[in-house]
Design a protein around this motif. Structure first.
Motif, PDB file in Angstrom:
ATOM      1  N   TYR A 259       0.830  -1.207   0.000  1.00 40.78           N
ATOM      2  CA  TYR A 259       0.000   0.000   0.000  1.00 40.78           C
ATOM      3  C   TYR A 259       0.863   1.255   0.000  1.00 40.78           C
ATOM      4  O   TYR A 259       0.691   2.170   0.816  1.00 40.78           O
ATOM      5  N   THR A 301       4.604   5.697   2.116  1.00 38.36           N
ATOM      6  CA  THR A 301       3.174   5.800   1.846  1.00 38.36           C
ATOM      7  C   THR A 301       2.698   7.184   2.281  1.00 38.36           C
ATOM      8  O   THR A 301       3.521   8.045   2.616  1.00 38.36           O
ATOM      9  N   GLN A 303      -1.314   9.427   3.457  1.00 39.60           N
ATOM     10  CA  GLN A 303      -2.538   9.256   4.253  1.00 39.60           C
ATOM     11  C   GLN A 303      -3.522   8.280   3.601  1.00 39.60           C
ATOM     12  O   GLN A 303      -4.517   7.892   4.216  1.00 39.60           O
ATOM     13  N   SER A 304      -3.246   7.862   2.375  1.00 43.35           N
ATOM     14  CA  SER A 304      -4.118   6.856   1.746  1.00 43.35           C
ATOM     15  C   SER A 304      -4.038   5.531   2.506  1.00 43.35           C
ATOM     16  O   SER A 304      -4.932   4.691   2.378  1.00 43.35           O
ATOM     17  N   ARG A 307      -7.025   4.333   4.261  1.00 42.60           N
ATOM     18  CA  ARG A 307      -8.122   3.646   3.556  1.00 42.60           C
ATOM     19  C   ARG A 307      -8.029   2.137   3.744  1.00 42.60           C
ATOM     20  O   ARG A 307      -8.950   1.404   3.415  1.00 42.60           O
ATOM     21  N   LEU A 380      -2.434   3.623  -5.753  1.00 40.83           N
ATOM     22  CA  LEU A 380      -2.966   4.963  -5.504  1.00 40.83           C
ATOM     23  C   LEU A 380      -1.795   5.943  -5.543  1.00 40.83           C
ATOM     24  O   LEU A 380      -0.710   5.623  -5.065  1.00 40.83           O
ATOM     25  N   SER A 384      -1.073  12.619  -0.614  1.00 36.69           N
ATOM     26  CA  SER A 384      -1.784  13.095   0.585  1.00 36.69           C
ATOM     27  C   SER A 384      -0.862  13.143   1.793  1.00 36.69           C
ATOM     28  O   SER A 384      -0.770  12.176   2.542  1.00 36.69           O
TER      29      SER A 384
END
Ligand SMILES: Cc1cc2nc3c(=O)[nH]c(=O)nc-3n(C[C@H](O)[C@H](O)[C@H](O)COP(=O)(O)OP(=O)(O)OC[C@H]3O[C@@H](n4cnc5c(N)ncnc54)[C@H](O)[C@@H]3O)c2cc1C
Length: 462
Positions: A259, A301, A303-304, A307, A380, A384
């Motif tokens: 992620y 990574t 702030q996604s 999710r 993604l 963010s």
């Protein structure tokens, strides 16, 4: 040290050793002697078994996971022998009955593989729960424990094993005569020089997954090879897991790497981070990190990650991530070349798809377009802030190469003939090739440890 001839001498007090010792004492029924050696002091004995959560590849107490046999063999590209796995499953019900008879209890628990949702069976208290059931049973049955006693060499005569040479707590050497010997002293993950020779690479940058790794230095394997044993399993690889090198905890896993992106010390991506579910890819990802300069990568990574509802289940490190509001600040904090990192993230973001929907639970096909290496799922864009980063290194859990054994857990020679009086079980026996089929190591140690102990006890009185 006593020089009485022991009926069954067990080297190692992890799951394989204790299963062997208890089974041998039960078989002898008080009419013979069982001795267990462990190089560690009592408080630290129990090997890797002591540190593991001990997931079993089972759906329920007597029920293997789906495709158990085909998966274990398939993970090895057909190199793991079918008879070994078939016999393991055949003995599963009686062995589970036996260990529960000694007080062990099991429950189904979710794992740290967050996008492989199948729960696995786990003993209550993990590996230590199993040892805590077997140790008192062994003591009740009259098994003698010798801690701080390290086995170095087998003594043989007329082709049969007749004892073991050891170093005791006072540093003195002694020979312990024995009718049978069960080697259950783990792999060779704790001997960095020997490990490096077998892997054909520098093993110095591999992190031990737990303190117990250092205790398993391969003497048991080497002493049997010197007595004519054949090798089995894949000697030039090992079970690997991705961990946070900053953490002092055992198994400080970073299992959320799909992620986000992984970059090496040069700030470049080097692998498709999301080529499958975490359980399918964590081991090869850890090994790929090991092969990069310095043996460490950064998982980046943003702030996604929120999710991914369950992401904390895949983060066993207690050390918080490095945080930064901009890519440039992140590069400074991670000591990465700022222009390269910015370019890596820009190119990645530009290649993320504009259609499709994100689903962290399963491979969602949200793949980059025209990027090398690709990211095949969960792509993604990283836009963010604050950005988050965890260092990731490759840890070694255990080695795949070890001794060849038969269905009775006897150590065999190249011609398939058994070495008289010599047994082996657990990590010290070679089984795995390529990729580790999770949830099988403790299980096989218990099943074949018990087989070894029972057979050794019988043959000591034959
Ligand atoms: C953190 C962690 C997580 C894991 N997770 C899982 C999991 O979820 N599921 C699973 O199936 N497996 C898991 N494993 C792997 C599994 O725990 C081990 O492979 C298994 O427990 C090995 O059992 P063993 O009895 O063969 O060896 P060990 O439990 O390692 O015992 C070997 C013993 O031999 C002693 N010894 C070594 N050399 C000598 C010598 N020369 N003389 C005397 N004594 C000696 C050691 O001190 C030790 O006590 C994990 C391992 C770790 C460390």
């Amino acid at each position: 040290m006593s020089t009485d001839v022991t009926d069954v001498l067990v080297i190692g007090s992890g799951i394989a050793g204790l299963s062997a010792a208890v089974a041998a004492a039960e078989e002898l029924g008080g009419a013979g002697s069982v001795v267990v050696l462990d190089r560690a002091p009592r408080a630290e004995a129990g090997g890797n078994t002591r540190w593991t959560a001990a997931y079993f590849r089972l759906d329920d107490v007597y029920e293997p996971g789906p495709n158990f046999v085909d998966d274990v063999i398939g993970f090895s590209d057909g190199r793991t022998p079918r008879w070994y796995v078939d016999a393991l499953l055949e003995r599963l019900p009686e062995t589970m009955e036996w260990i529960q008879g000694h007080g062990a209890r099991f429950r189904r628990m979710p794992t740290y593989f967050i996008n492989s949702t199948r729960p696995r069976l786990q003993p209550v208290g993990g590996g230590e729960g199993l040892l805590s059931a077997l140790r008192p049973a062994a003591e009740r049955l009259g098994v003698t424990f010798r801690y701080e006693t390290t086995a170095h060499r087998l003594v043989t005569g007329d082709g049969a094993v007749t004892g073991v040479e050891v170093t005791g707590p006072d540093g003195g050497r002694a020979t312990l005569p024995a009718r049978t010997v069960v080697i259950a002293s783990g792999g060779f993950e704790g001997d960095t020089a020997y490990l490096g020779e077998q892997l054909g690479a520098d093993a110095g940058t591999l992190l031990p997954i737990a303190p117990s790794v250092r205790l398993n230095r391969g003497e048991g394997i080497r002493m049997a090879l010197a007595a004519g044993a054949a090798r089995a399993g894949q000697w030039d690889t090992f079970h690997a897991e991705p961990v946070d090198p900053r953490s002092k905890d055992a198994e400080a896993l970073v299992m959320v790497f799909p992620y986000g992106i992984l970059v090496d010390r040069g700030g470049e991506r080097f692998i498709d981070e999301a080529r499958g579910t975490v359980d399918e890819t964590y081991e090869s990802t850890a090994r790929a990190i090991w092969s990069r300069d310095g043996g460490t990568a950064w998982f980046i990574t943003d702030q996604s990650l929120r999710r991914v509802d369950d992401h904390e289940r895949g983060l066993l490190t207690g050390v918080p991530p490095v945080r930064a509001d901009t890519v440039s600040e992140l590069a400074t904090a991670l000591d990465l070349p700022p222009e390269v990192l910015a370019d890596t993230i820009d190119r990645f973001n530009a290649a993320t798809p504009t259609v499709g929907s994100f689903d962290w639970r399963r491979p969602d096909g949200l793949a980059t377009v025209g990027l090398e290496p690709a990211k095949s799922n969960w792509a993604l864009p990283l836009v963010s802030p604050p950005f988050l980063a965890y260092p990731v290194a490759c840890s070694i859990v255990f080695t795949f190469g070890g001794l060849a054994t038969d269905v009775r857990a006897r150590v065999v020679r190249e011609d398939g003939g058994a070495i008289d009086g010599l047994y082996a079980a657990g990590e010290c026996t070679g089984l795995y090739h390529g990729k580790y089929p999770g949830g099988t190591s403790v299980l096989r140690g218990m099943v074949y440890g018990r087989v070894a102990g029972t057979d050794a006890a019988r043959s000591s009185h034959a």
